[in-house]
Scaffold this active site. Sequence first.
Site, PDB file in Angstrom:
ATOM      1  N   GLN A 102       0.813  -1.211   0.000  1.00  0.00           N
ATOM      2  CA  GLN A 102       0.000   0.000   0.000  1.00  0.00           C
ATOM      3  C   GLN A 102       0.849   1.265   0.000  1.00  0.00           C
ATOM      4  O   GLN A 102       0.438   2.298  -0.531  1.00  0.00           O
ATOM      5  CB  GLN A 102      -0.946  -0.002   1.197  1.00  0.00           C
ATOM      6  CG  GLN A 102      -1.995  -1.092   1.131  1.00  0.00           C
ATOM      7  CD  GLN A 102      -2.888  -0.965  -0.094  1.00  0.00           C
ATOM      8  OE1 GLN A 102      -3.614   0.008  -0.258  1.00  0.00           O
ATOM      9  NE2 GLN A 102      -2.819  -1.961  -0.980  1.00  0.00           N
ATOM     10  N   HIS A 115       1.386   3.237  -3.260  1.00  0.00           N
ATOM     11  CA  HIS A 115       0.379   4.103  -3.862  1.00  0.00           C
ATOM     12  C   HIS A 115       0.880   5.535  -4.008  1.00  0.00           C
ATOM     13  O   HIS A 115       0.504   6.232  -4.948  1.00  0.00           O
ATOM     14  CB  HIS A 115      -0.903   4.101  -3.021  1.00  0.00           C
ATOM     15  CG  HIS A 115      -1.863   3.032  -3.408  1.00  0.00           C
ATOM     16  ND1 HIS A 115      -2.752   3.144  -4.447  1.00  0.00           N
ATOM     17  CD2 HIS A 115      -2.081   1.789  -2.898  1.00  0.00           C
ATOM     18  CE1 HIS A 115      -3.475   2.053  -4.554  1.00  0.00           C
ATOM     19  NE2 HIS A 115      -3.086   1.207  -3.621  1.00  0.00           N
ATOM     20  N   GLU A 139      -8.266   3.195   6.721  1.00  0.00           N
ATOM     21  CA  GLU A 139      -9.003   2.710   5.554  1.00  0.00           C
ATOM     22  C   GLU A 139      -8.993   1.176   5.475  1.00  0.00           C
ATOM     23  O   GLU A 139     -10.035   0.540   5.358  1.00  0.00           O
ATOM     24  CB  GLU A 139      -8.372   3.302   4.295  1.00  0.00           C
ATOM     25  CG  GLU A 139      -8.978   2.831   2.995  1.00  0.00           C
ATOM     26  CD  GLU A 139      -8.213   3.352   1.793  1.00  0.00           C
ATOM     27  OE1 GLU A 139      -8.781   3.316   0.696  1.00  0.00           O
ATOM     28  OE2 GLU A 139      -7.047   3.773   1.936  1.00  0.00           O
ATOM     29  N   HIS A 140      -7.795   0.597   5.480  1.00  0.00           N
ATOM     30  CA  HIS A 140      -7.646  -0.862   5.407  1.00  0.00           C
ATOM     31  C   HIS A 140      -7.021  -1.375   6.695  1.00  0.00           C
ATOM     32  O   HIS A 140      -6.007  -0.839   7.142  1.00  0.00           O
ATOM     33  CB  HIS A 140      -6.716  -1.265   4.262  1.00  0.00           C
ATOM     34  CG  HIS A 140      -7.087  -0.712   2.926  1.00  0.00           C
ATOM     35  ND1 HIS A 140      -6.389   0.331   2.332  1.00  0.00           N
ATOM     36  CD2 HIS A 140      -8.067  -1.066   2.063  1.00  0.00           C
ATOM     37  CE1 HIS A 140      -6.921   0.588   1.154  1.00  0.00           C
ATOM     38  NE2 HIS A 140      -7.942  -0.232   0.961  1.00  0.00           N
ATOM     39  N   ASP A 177      -8.252  -4.482  -3.275  1.00  0.00           N
ATOM     40  CA  ASP A 177      -8.028  -3.451  -4.285  1.00  0.00           C
ATOM     41  C   ASP A 177      -8.324  -3.957  -5.691  1.00  0.00           C
ATOM     42  O   ASP A 177      -8.805  -3.201  -6.538  1.00  0.00           O
ATOM     43  CB  ASP A 177      -6.571  -2.980  -4.239  1.00  0.00           C
ATOM     44  CG  ASP A 177      -6.310  -1.965  -3.142  1.00  0.00           C
ATOM     45  OD1 ASP A 177      -7.284  -1.472  -2.539  1.00  0.00           O
ATOM     46  OD2 ASP A 177      -5.132  -1.661  -2.879  1.00  0.00           O
ATOM     47  N   HIS A 233     -50.126  24.532  10.261  1.00  0.00           N
ATOM     48  CA  HIS A 233     -50.043  23.079  10.411  1.00  0.00           C
ATOM     49  C   HIS A 233     -51.227  22.554  11.219  1.00  0.00           C
ATOM     50  O   HIS A 233     -51.827  21.525  10.884  1.00  0.00           O
ATOM     51  CB  HIS A 233     -48.736  22.698  11.126  1.00  0.00           C
ATOM     52  CG  HIS A 233     -47.509  22.799  10.281  1.00  0.00           C
ATOM     53  ND1 HIS A 233     -47.053  23.998   9.776  1.00  0.00           N
ATOM     54  CD2 HIS A 233     -46.635  21.845   9.855  1.00  0.00           C
ATOM     55  CE1 HIS A 233     -45.942  23.779   9.091  1.00  0.00           C
ATOM     56  NE2 HIS A 233     -45.672  22.477   9.116  1.00  0.00           N
TER      57      HIS A 233
END
Length: 442
Positions: free
Chosen positions: A250, A253, A318-319, A352, A412
């Site tokens: 990762q 990235h 995230e992961h 992924d 109302h």
Amino acid sequence: MPLHLKSAPTKTFADTAQLDVAERVRGIIGDVRTDGDAAVRRYAEQFDGSSRDSYRLSDEQVDEIMATLDPQVIADIEFVQAQVRRFAQAQRDSLVDIEVETLPGVLLGQKHVPVQAAGAYIPGGKYPLTASAHMTIITAKVAGVPRVVACTPPIRGEIPAATIAAMKLAGADEIYLLGGVQAVAAMAVGTESISPVNLIAGPGNAYVAEAKRQLFGEVGIDLFAGPTEILIVADEHADPFFTAVDLLSQAEHGPESPAVLVTTSQTLGEQVMDWIERLLPGMPTRDYAEPAWRDWGQVIVADDLDEAYRIADSLAFEHVQVFTERPREALTRMHDYGALFLGEDTCVSYGDKVIGTNHVLPTLGAARYTGGLWVGKYLRTVTYQEIVEPSSSADLGEVCGRAARVELFEGHARSGDARVWRHRGTDFPWIDEAHTAGTDAP
């Protein structure tokens, strides 16, 4: 107290708010609003180096692009898309319309209705991210979105053939060779040649993320996303080699992608750090992975798994991979994460690329309040009401009149009064006055 074998700052949502980026994005969006296609073309030439008669690819052009690919590439795309479609369909099937009778003759219902047009942004700055086409387009189509517009930029002046193939096979209705803020803005506000959409999904760089942030409200978005994140929770049973490989998977990235290990074993932590130093020199993506690990990597030793899970929840990554003797315990012991990957045979790279769950996930702590992209993001949960029993309408009218007048909402209250008057014959001074005034009118 946890021991930090390697420390680094933790990125937050506020860290991504870059004033210069925000101002530049605001200017581009404003130009697209004003000049439409001309502005899109101007920025496509400036940022993508792309000048075309039309940025929309015709069916014939898409077919020609796909014909350049090895058949195995097409077969692999079809395999992966089948996995994504299968899981997305299971998600859709879990969402059922309901109708309940809460009082005699009072029917309340709920329906899940797809947005009518969605935009899918598939980034391509560093890599041709074909998987993002699966995640954004297939999920929308399974949700029932009738029109999906998909945009991706050229990469170093070349058409990303595999990405175009993935967009087509996923079911995109319109495909544009267009990237960056200009693509997001065109889909959101519309131009002479691109009709606007109702929701935009997909990852991107800081400029794309900022464009989605600024356009949110005018259109819906899936979520705000920053650099990808990985956290591994490991005990003494974990394999240090696999742990190191997955952390670096990762980190490649981008240079700001955090990779964090939280472990109950100091020995494991030290072994993982050693393996990372041995693996990095041979990585073709070292230019990204090395600074990511150097500047954002962490190794934290916890006293026990309870503390390890608390640390992991506090980071809300995230992961999260779980390399423990009993990984499924994390399903009940953890709460704040984008996606869990349980056991050493399950890695983030599968999520992924191939396994079928969606890889568009919350970052920067957003996992504390949202999950990732899924079928439900493309659906609007709407309600309806019907009263078919007059006495129930009168009962509700009496309560409505009292409740509304507590809040000083006379209009109302009168809506409720009118139903009580119709079905019970109850007199109300304002109704008598209105009818008397009507008979006196010339």
